[in-house]
Structure formats: C-alpha cells, structure tokens
Design a protein around this motif. Structure first.
Motif: not given
Length: 164
Positions: A43, A94, A96, A132, A134
C-alpha cells in the motif's frame, strides 16, 4: 502404597503445565495445522491500520495483522497477512483496508471480486495479493460537501452582486 499430598500436587501441576503448553500451542496454530499461508500486500497509505487489527473474510475474523515493512526509498508499506494453511483464497481476491467502526478502527477485509465463483486458482505461500483502500462514508460526505459548498459560495457571490 500411600501417595503423599506433595506428590499428588506435583503430578497435578505437571499435568496442568503440559495442558497449558498444549493449549497455547494449539491456539497459536503453529504445529497442528502446518505452516501458515503468508500473503503480502503493498500500500502507499495504510490509513491508520495497526498491528493486531483483524483480518476478516466474509465478516469473520480469521487472523490479525502482525507485521509491517516500510520501504523508505519508495514509501510503500508491505503488510504480511498470515492465514491458516487450509484457507483457500482465490486470485481474484483483494486485501482491502476498511473502516470497522465510526471511531476509525481498521480491518483488512479479503474481498473476492469474482462474484460468479469462476476462479479456481488459489494464492500460494508468499504471493502478492493486491491491496486497496475502502472509500468510507466520511470521504463520500466530504466530497459531497465540497461540491455543494462551491455551488453555495457561487450563489452567495451572485446574490451579493445583485444587492449592490
């Protein structure tokens, strides 16, 4: 043959200690289910995620986040996600980072993007799972307020010009 109370207590303490070690070992899942499945997710911003925050699949807590690695040169944060070996996570999934509550508590949710269930390829140990963030309610509301606020300021300016 009579057994003294000290011997009985010593035997009981030994059995209790062995049971405690066995229970802790079982709860840590290190010996009985084999080596854990470790996936890595990268990330640019972990948005307040902490060690100990839960990893969730379908709303159920399966493990906790336990390791962060910061690459100072690139500014990327890699999170190691450990799962039970028998968990099968499809490659359409994924990781998240999501809000768990209004107070800002975070969790890593494993979300399968394949809604039809057609993916039969699973992640192996040390694979990279896409990460990812949110978008939460607060981001949506602040975006809406910014858009509406700009319109309100334009109308206030027009009204002030008409009054003069």
């Amino acid at each position: 043959m009579k057994i003294s109370n000290e011997v009985k207590f010593g035997f009981f303490a030994l059995i209790t200690a062995a049971g405690l070690l066995f229970g802790l070992n079982y709860l840590s899942v290190s010996q009985f289910l084999g080596a854990p499945l470790v996936l890595k997710s990268t990330y640019t911003n972990v948005d307040g995620l902490l060690e100990g925050d839960p990893i969730m699949i379908n709303g159920m807590r399966v493990r906790s986040v336990n390791n962060f690695d910061l690459d100072i040169q690139t500014g990327l944060v890699t999170i190691n996600l450990e799962f039970f070996q028998k968990l099968k996570i499809t490659q359409s999934s994924v990781a998240e980072i999501a809000n768990r509550s209004v107070l800002g508590e975070k969790a890593v949710k494993i979300v399968d993007k394949d809604t039809l269930g057609m993916t039969s390829v699973f992640y192996e140990n040390n694979d990279e799972i896409p990460g990812t963030l949110e978008t939460g309610v607060f981001e949506d509301v602040s975006e809406l307020v910014q858009d509406q606020g700009a319109k309100i300021f334009v109308r206030l300016g027009e009204t002030a010009l008409r009054l003069n």
